[in-house]
Design an enzyme around this catalytic site. Structure first.
Site, PDB file in Angstrom:
ATOM      1  N   PHE A  37       0.794  -1.230   0.000  1.00  0.00           N
ATOM      2  CA  PHE A  37       0.000   0.000   0.000  1.00  0.00           C
ATOM      3  C   PHE A  37       0.824   1.277   0.000  1.00  0.00           C
ATOM      4  CE2 PHE A  37      -2.388  -3.391   1.918  1.00  0.00           C
ATOM      5  CZ  PHE A  37      -3.487  -3.412   1.083  1.00  0.00           C
ATOM      6  N   VAL A  63       8.476   2.898   1.649  1.00  0.00           N
ATOM      7  CA  VAL A  63       9.240   3.357   2.807  1.00  0.00           C
ATOM      8  C   VAL A  63      10.474   4.075   2.264  1.00  0.00           C
ATOM      9  CG1 VAL A  63      10.445   2.671   4.914  1.00  0.00           C
ATOM     10  CG2 VAL A  63       8.420   1.409   4.188  1.00  0.00           C
ATOM     11  N   ASP A 119       1.384 -11.423  10.610  1.00  0.00           N
ATOM     12  CA  ASP A 119       2.094 -11.256   9.337  1.00  0.00           C
ATOM     13  C   ASP A 119       3.598 -11.340   9.568  1.00  0.00           C
ATOM     14  OD1 ASP A 119       2.128 -10.874   6.617  1.00  0.00           O
ATOM     15  OD2 ASP A 119       2.090  -8.688   6.730  1.00  0.00           O
TER      16      ASP A 119
END
Ligand SMILES: Nc1ncnc2c1ncn2[C@@H]1O[C@H](COP(=O)(O)OP(=O)(O)OP(=O)(O)O)[C@@H](O)[C@H]1O
Length: 508
Positions: free
Chosen positions: A135, A138, A247
């Site tokens: 999404f 970084v 996750d």
């Protein structure tokens, strides 16, 4: 403009919810106590689900505001007392003590002024891209006023909304604010403009375990043990706060410059109600993480790495970075009970760790979950892998983290001292801006910035109702000022209030 709803709560604070742009405003009012009423209760009885959501966000906002305010007052008093104690110890004259206290007051006022400064994207210079996720991206970034380096995670609001990720965004921000642990990546600020949500975190220059595994193929048992042990502490630290990560994968385990590991990426983490230790997966959860299909129509679920033939495995390894930031993500490390949408609890994170341990020690030699002749892996290591990659009932860790820590493979690990010992692997890091431990990501769009002036500015910096309460500024360093005694009496009895630069970009 018509106001959808307005609340007055205790202590003279008004919450004004505007139906037009969805913003929630707080204001101090001169009010009588009998006009106050219960925000939560009234919100529930009079409003739509959207208004209830706003009211819950407003309640959180008010509570945090007052908690921080009162804590600030207390800290301020404590610093004053500490200074007075030091002055007495140093036997300074009363005039000098007065002068010192006045200086402290001045610095406190200046500090509060800086605290009120609203942090935004304009405060940072955006540098190299070091990571991509489903999404957003970084980036390395530099604070313009102090030159400090941070990692900036940028998430596109429209993507989060269209793929139903708002809850996940909230979970990630909340966990990072709530859990303050050396095993968890530190969050300094979160804020938003109309296009993106931003998380400003400490920069961990050692790269992630995925990159390490891609470079090294397999790790020695000593290095694997060290990172398994630090991962256990990291996962346990979020379990203690009643969150499941869900996750855990090598790309979410990142190394600092000394090679110590920190857990990141809490987009899928889930708070567990104290009373409930099991989550029943709702249909919409992981809706964006449907299994990916390869050219033969095999999905990543039934082609998990340990089930792949050797050639497929090589291909998986080559493509894994791209898969990591594709929209579907990877399900390779997810526990079967999560994938099968059965109820699951915290122990699903231990499965993922088993899969990572297997990958660390063996995977490039594997065609299925059998232990090959080469590479040589100790019986204790094999035993631990098998006890993690198994049914929930028999999985180590299901009855608590101590089960894992007590496993013979960790016999030589000094759990209490782990983060103080030298890391088993030390990444090469040559300076603050060094990104050699990350892959190179081409600049596709360039850092998106907002024009400094003009009609767009207001619109682009506005918040929206879906992300109310996202803003965060780490300012707990003042607590540590009192606690760690960094309030110092400098030469000539001038006052030096030193604030660790690790906590805040502004100094007194
Ligand atoms: N604080 C940090 N310091 C250094 N690198 C980081 C940091 N945070 C993230 N990264 C790098 O960026 C990558 C992507 O970050 P992250 O997993 O948080 O993004 P995401 O968009 O949530 O990804 P995903 O699609 O896996 O959920 C990480 O694998 C890591 O390599």
């Amino acid at each position: 403009m018509a106001h959808e709803i307005s609340y007055w709560v205790g202590s003279g604070v008004a919450v004004d919810m505007d139906g037009g742009d969805g913003t929630v405003r707080l204001g101090a009012l001169n009010m009588k106590p009998d006009r106050c009423f219960n925000l939560e209760h009234d919100a529930v009885s009079v409003s739509s689900p959207v208004t209830r959501q706003k009211a819950a966000a407003a309640k959180e906002l008010i509570e945090n505001h007052y908690k921080n305010y009162l804590q600030g007052l207390q800290d301020r008093k404590e610093r004053r007392r500490a200074l007075q104690r030091r002055a007495q110890e140093e036997q300074v004259s009363s005039e000098e003590e007065e002068q010192m206290l006045r200086n402290l007051e001045r610095k406190e006022t200046e500090y509060m002024r800086l605290q009120r400064h609203k942090i935004g994207i304009d405060d940072f210079e955006q540098l190299t891209v070091i990571g991509k996720g489903a999404f957003g991206e970084v980036r390395l970034c530099r604070a313009k006023n102090t030159g400090e380096i941070f990692a900036m995670k940028k998430l596109k609001k429209s993507e989060m909304l269209s793929r139903g990720q708002v809850e996940h965004v909230r979970s990630e921000r909340n966990l990072l604010v709530e859990v303050d642990s050396r095993c968890i990546v530190k969050l300094f600020y979160s804020f938003q403009d109309s296009v993106f949500l931003y998380l400003i975190m400490e920069y961990l220059p050692g790269g992630d375990i995925m990159t390490l595994l891609m470079r090294e193929d397999v790790l020695s048992e000593d290095v694997a043990r060290f990172y398994m042990a630090e991962s256990i502490l990291a996962i346990h630290s979020i379990h203690q706060h009643n969150y499941i990560h869900r996750d855990i994968k090598p790309d979410n385990l990142i190394l600092d410059k000394n090679g110590h590991l920190k857990l990141s990426d809490f987009g899928l983490c889930k708070p567990l109600d104290n009373k409930v230790s099991t989550i029943l997966l709702e249909d919409e959860e992981f809706s964006t993480q449907e299994s990916i299909s390869d050219s033969e129509g095999n999905s990543s679920c039934d082609r998990a790495p340990w089930l792949m033939p050797k050639e497929k495995l090589q291909e998986w390894k080559r493509n894994r970075r791209a898969l990591a930031y594709s929209t579907v993500g990877t399900l390779d490390y997810m526990a079967p009970e999560v994938l099968l949408k059965k109820g699951y609890g915290m122990e699903c994170d231990w499965w993922s760790l088993g899969a990572i341990m297997y990958e660390m020690l063996i995977i490039n030699w594997k065609t299925c979950l059998k232990f090959p002749e080469e590479p040589k892996v100790s019986d204790e290591a094999k035993d631990l892998i098998c006890r993690l990659l198994c049914d929930v009932d028999t999985r180590l860790g299901t009855r608590g983290v101590e089960e894992l820590k007590a496993h013979p493979w960790f016999r030589c690990v000094k759990w209490d001292m782990l983060y103080e010992t030298e890391a088993a692997y030390k990444p090469t890091v040559t300076g603050d801006l060094d990104t050699q431990n990350f892959e190179k990501f081409p600049e596709v769009e360039g850092p998106c910035t907002i024009p400094r002036v003009g009609p767009w500015r207001k619109m682009l910096t506005s918040k929206d109702a879906n992300f109310i309460g996202y803003t965060f500024k780490k300012s707990d360093m003042l607590k540590s000022v009192g606690a760690s005694g960094v309030l110092l009496l400098g030469c000539g009895y001038s006052i030096l209030v030193s604030i660790s630069h690790h906590y805040f970009m502004y100094y007194l």
